[in-house]
Design a protein around this motif. Structure first.
Motif, PDB file in Angstrom:
ATOM      1  N   THR A   1      20.117 -20.386  -3.213  1.00  0.00           N
ATOM      2  CA  THR A   1      21.494 -19.987  -3.516  1.00  0.00           C
ATOM      3  C   THR A   1      22.247 -21.141  -4.167  1.00  0.00           C
ATOM      4  O   THR A   1      22.976 -20.968  -5.161  1.00  0.00           O
ATOM      5  CB  THR A   1      22.212 -19.540  -2.233  1.00  0.00           C
TER       6      THR A   1
ATOM      7  N   ASN B   1      17.491 -13.911 -10.822  1.00  0.00           N
ATOM      8  CA  ASN B   1      18.551 -13.349  -9.975  1.00  0.00           C
ATOM      9  C   ASN B   1      18.125 -12.019  -9.369  1.00  0.00           C
ATOM     10  O   ASN B   1      18.350 -11.752  -8.177  1.00  0.00           O
ATOM     11  CB  ASN B   1      19.831 -13.157 -10.789  1.00  0.00           C
TER      12      ASN B   1
ATOM     13  N   ALA C   1      17.626 -11.233  -5.424  1.00  0.00           N
ATOM     14  CA  ALA C   1      18.394 -10.146  -4.812  1.00  0.00           C
ATOM     15  C   ALA C   1      17.467  -9.136  -4.137  1.00  0.00           C
ATOM     16  O   ALA C   1      17.755  -8.637  -3.041  1.00  0.00           O
ATOM     17  CB  ALA C   1      19.245  -9.455  -5.882  1.00  0.00           C
ATOM     18  N   SER C   2      16.373  -8.823  -4.775  1.00  0.00           N
ATOM     19  CA  SER C   2      15.400  -7.891  -4.199  1.00  0.00           C
ATOM     20  C   SER C   2      14.807  -8.450  -2.914  1.00  0.00           C
ATOM     21  O   SER C   2      14.607  -7.713  -1.932  1.00  0.00           O
ATOM     22  CB  SER C   2      14.295  -7.625  -5.217  1.00  0.00           C
TER      23      SER C   2
ATOM     24  N   LYS D   1      16.244 -10.565  -0.832  1.00  0.00           N
ATOM     25  CA  LYS D   1      17.270 -10.502   0.235  1.00  0.00           C
ATOM     26  C   LYS D   1      17.420  -9.079   0.763  1.00  0.00           C
ATOM     27  O   LYS D   1      17.615  -8.871   1.969  1.00  0.00           O
ATOM     28  CB  LYS D   1      18.602 -11.030  -0.296  1.00  0.00           C
ATOM     29  N   ARG D   2      17.340  -8.096  -0.118  1.00  0.00           N
ATOM     30  CA  ARG D   2      17.419  -6.697   0.331  1.00  0.00           C
ATOM     31  C   ARG D   2      16.258  -6.369   1.265  1.00  0.00           C
ATOM     32  O   ARG D   2      16.404  -5.611   2.224  1.00  0.00           O
ATOM     33  CB  ARG D   2      17.403  -5.749  -0.879  1.00  0.00           C
TER      34      ARG D   2
END
Length: 693
Positions: A649, A664, A668-669, A671-672
């Protein structure tokens, strides 16, 4: 038209009316009319006059069932009349060539060719006479007609009349009088196109043979093949000036006849090929393109008929015919053979047949002279070699002994190929041998009380020697891949020393032969992936190989490549289906080392003000952490994952980092996924609970 001709036509009409009146026997009137026509000796006028005689008398012949037939008259009278008229017309027709000055010879020959049907109509009339049965045809009609054909000694007349005989009389008559008809062929003028005549005869007879199964015994009874073969031999011997293409065309026609009439007689087929070999051997090197096409047609005929190359391989003269082809045509024929095998999914199952087959296609396997090789189109060359590679996979036998012989036979032949061919032909041979290894592995214990000569160790030894030849090409990347395939097969056979030897060879290749950085990256990932699947190694051997793999990974040229190879090595220390290989501490060491390399790459990118690529490396390492975290590696903790998330991050928010949409999206994927695991609950949800995204 002369007064005499006009008077002669009037007399013919008068004679026709007189026959209709039936006041005198038809045979007497016809005899007078045919004699009267002798008065016209001008060739063209005489031809037309006698043609008119044949026309007006056609429906007045004393044939069986005719209203002009009388007790005292026989069919022979009608036959005699037509034959006499035919003989005189042919003499007039032949004499035409001697009319006028020599400078108009070509024009005269054209005129003669246009008038030939006038003569041929007599033969057609003969074939229509009901009373001309087989016996009469054999004893009277055919000998008289052939006598006239042979004695006229005219090229045009002989060719046309022989063809006429074949076309107008029934097939059954030809079959029963074959010896007589063929006996006239060698007596014809050397310039006569006898190959076309004989080809048409054989075509008619073969059509007759396949029209009904009932007639086939007749062909055997009269020994049709033997008579045709003998006649063709005599014709070729008699016509010493016959071009080689003409002789081969005759053999093509004879072979076509044989394949249609006697498809089960391979000895006949081989005999035809042998006769062709004899003719080709007596001639200089085959250079005539038309003759070459005929040889290809000759060789293709058995393949088209039997749809099975195995049948052709039993013909001893087949390869001897191919030997007379030039290099280019030999390769074309070799491709035809391979395409036949592919089309019919033919499996060649014995080493003996493989030996014959590879002798046939040697033009595709052995290197040509340098000049010839340079002229070869690159795309055509690849197509040829890919065809050979596919062919190798069609060579198979369930019996391990025979299969090993097949592999050794193929190896012997492909080793004669040059450096351009081996990369195409060695891999399919290796995989064919590995298929045999696995076949033997599955049959362990089936053979009791005997030592099985075809053993995996023996095959691996052969494979080691075979793959080694690729180093002289050179093709080290291909060799490395094959060594790794063999190592995996040795693992399946529980042969640790053999598998270790193949890995040793692969590492030596990597060190000494593979210099390109991209090739090194591909090679090290292949080595890591294969080593991960190997379960046969003991602790010492495995440690040696994994140490080498991690060492090579860390020494790759580019930092990103180093990072990815090092974190891939973490899987070498944690293999799910191998209970003894779960070293969490060494997994963590690999991942930490990968992080250090990624960090160094990031710093270099910041200095260069460019690449955002290294950020992706951090995300990739994070995913490895998550993988081992879920697998139960206690060295991978939630706090370590949390720290890595915060690092990523921070790096992404740094001003020195160039925006990378792909990185990015990847982060993001990831973290999901963590959020999903937390919400799912259960034991896994509890594990993910301390992680905040």
């Amino acid at each position: 038209m002369s007064l005499f001709n006009t008077l002669a036509i009037f007399c013919l009409d008068l004679g026709s009316v007189y026959i209709k009146s039936k006041e005198a026997p038809a045979k007497e009137v016809l005899k007078d009319l045919v004699e009267m026509c002798r008065g016209v000796q001008h060739p063209i006028r005489g031809l037309f006059l006698r043609s008119y005689l044949a026309q007006v008398s056609r429906d007045k012949l004393p044939d069986i069932g005719s209203e002009y037939e009388r007790d005292a008259e026989t069919v022979m009278d009608a036959v005699e009349f037509v034959l006499q008229n035919f003989t005189e017309m042919n003499k007039l027709w032949v004499r035409m060539q001697h009319q006028g000055p020599g400078r108009v010879r070509e024009k005269r020959e054209k005129e003669r060719n246009e008038l030939r049907d006038l003569v041929g109509k007599n033969l057609h009339v003969l074939s229509q006479i009901e009373g001309v049965d087989l016996e009469m045809y054999k004893e009277n009609v055919l000998p008289r007609v052939l006598e006239q054909v042979v004695n006229c000694k005219d090229e045009l007349a002989q060719y046309y009349l022989m063809d006429c005989i074949i076309q107008v009389f029934p097939d059954e008559y030809h079959l029963q009088t074959l010896e007589t008809l063929l006996g006239a062929c060698p007596q014809l003028q050397p310039t006569v196109d006898i190959k076309t005549v004989l080809s048409r005869l054989m075509d008619r007879l073969s059509n007759y043979a396949v029209s009904s199964a009932d007639v086939l015994p007749e062909f055997l009874q009269v020994e049709a093949f033997a008579k045709l073969s003998n006649a063709i031999g005599k014709v070729i011997d008699a016509q010493v000036d016959m071009p080689i293409v003409g002789a081969i065309s005759l053999y093509v026609s004879l072979l076509t006849f044989t394949l249609r009439v006697h498809p089960d007689r391979l000895d006949y087929v081989d005999q035809v090929l042998g006769a062709c070999v004899k003719k080709l051997s007596s001639a200089p090197k085959l250079e005539d393109s038309r003759a070459t096409k005929q040889v290809v047609a000759l060789l293709s005929a058995p393949l088209d008929k039997y749809n099975d190359i195995v049948t052709a391989l039993t013909l001893s003269n087949y390869p001897r015919v191919m030997d007379h082809l030039d290099d280019g045509t030999n390769k074309v024929m070799a491709m035809v053979i391979i395409q036949s095998i592919m089309k019919n999914s033919t499996c060649i199952s014995t080493a003996e047949k493989v030996e014959v087959l590879f002798e046939l296609i040697k033009g595709l396997i052995k290197d040509l002279d340098g000049a010839a090789q340079d002229e070869l189109d690159e795309e055509d060359f690849k197509e040829e070699q890919n065809s050979v590679a596919r062919l190798i996979h069609m060579l198979y036998n369930d019996d391990s002994e025979e299969m090993l012989k097949i592999i050794c036979t193929v190896r012997k032949h492909i080793m004669t190929g040059g450096p351009k061919r081996l990369p195409f032909t060695v891999p399919p041979l290796v995989f064919s041998a590995l298929r045999l290894v696995r076949q033997l592995q599955n049959q362990d214990g089936d053979v009791a009380g005997e030592e099985e000569p075809a053993t995996p160790k023996k095959i691996f030894q052969l494979l080691n020697q075979t793959i080694e030849t690729l180093l002289s090409v050179p093709s080290p990347e291909m060799a490395l891949r094959l060594y790794l395939q063999c190592a995996e097969a040795a693992n399946d056979c529980d042969l640790e020393p053999v598998a270790y030897e193949f890995f040793t060879q692969a590492f030596m290749l990597y060190e000494e032969e593979i210099a390109d950085s991209k090739a090194q990256v591909t090679a090290i990932h292949l080595i890591i992936g294969t080593l991960q699947r190997i379960s046969v190694f003991g602790v010492e051997n495995r440690d040696t190989l994994t140490h080498k793999a991690t060492g090579y990974s860390a020494r790759l040229l580019k930092k990103p490549d180093q990072c990815r190879a090092v974190y891939a090595c973490s899987h070498l220390f944690w293999v799910d289906d191998q209970d003894g290989i779960k070293d969490g501490e060494r997994v963590l060491l690999c991942l930490k080392r990968a992080l250090r390399i990624a960090n160094a790459a990031q710093q270099m990118a910041n200095v260069a003000r460019g690449s955002s690529g290294p950020v992706v490396l951090f995300v990739e390492i994070l995913n490895k952490y998550l993988y081992f975290f879920e697998k139960g590696n206690t060295q991978i903790t939630a706090s370590a994952i949390q720290s890595l998330i915060e690092l990523i991050t921070s790096e992404m928010q740094s001003e020195s980092t160039t925006l990378d949409p792909a990185a990015n999206a990847f982060f993001a994927s990831t973290k999901r996924y963590i959020e999903f695991q937390k919400k799912k609950g259960g034991a896994m949800g509890e594990k993910y609970d301390p992680i905040n995204v």
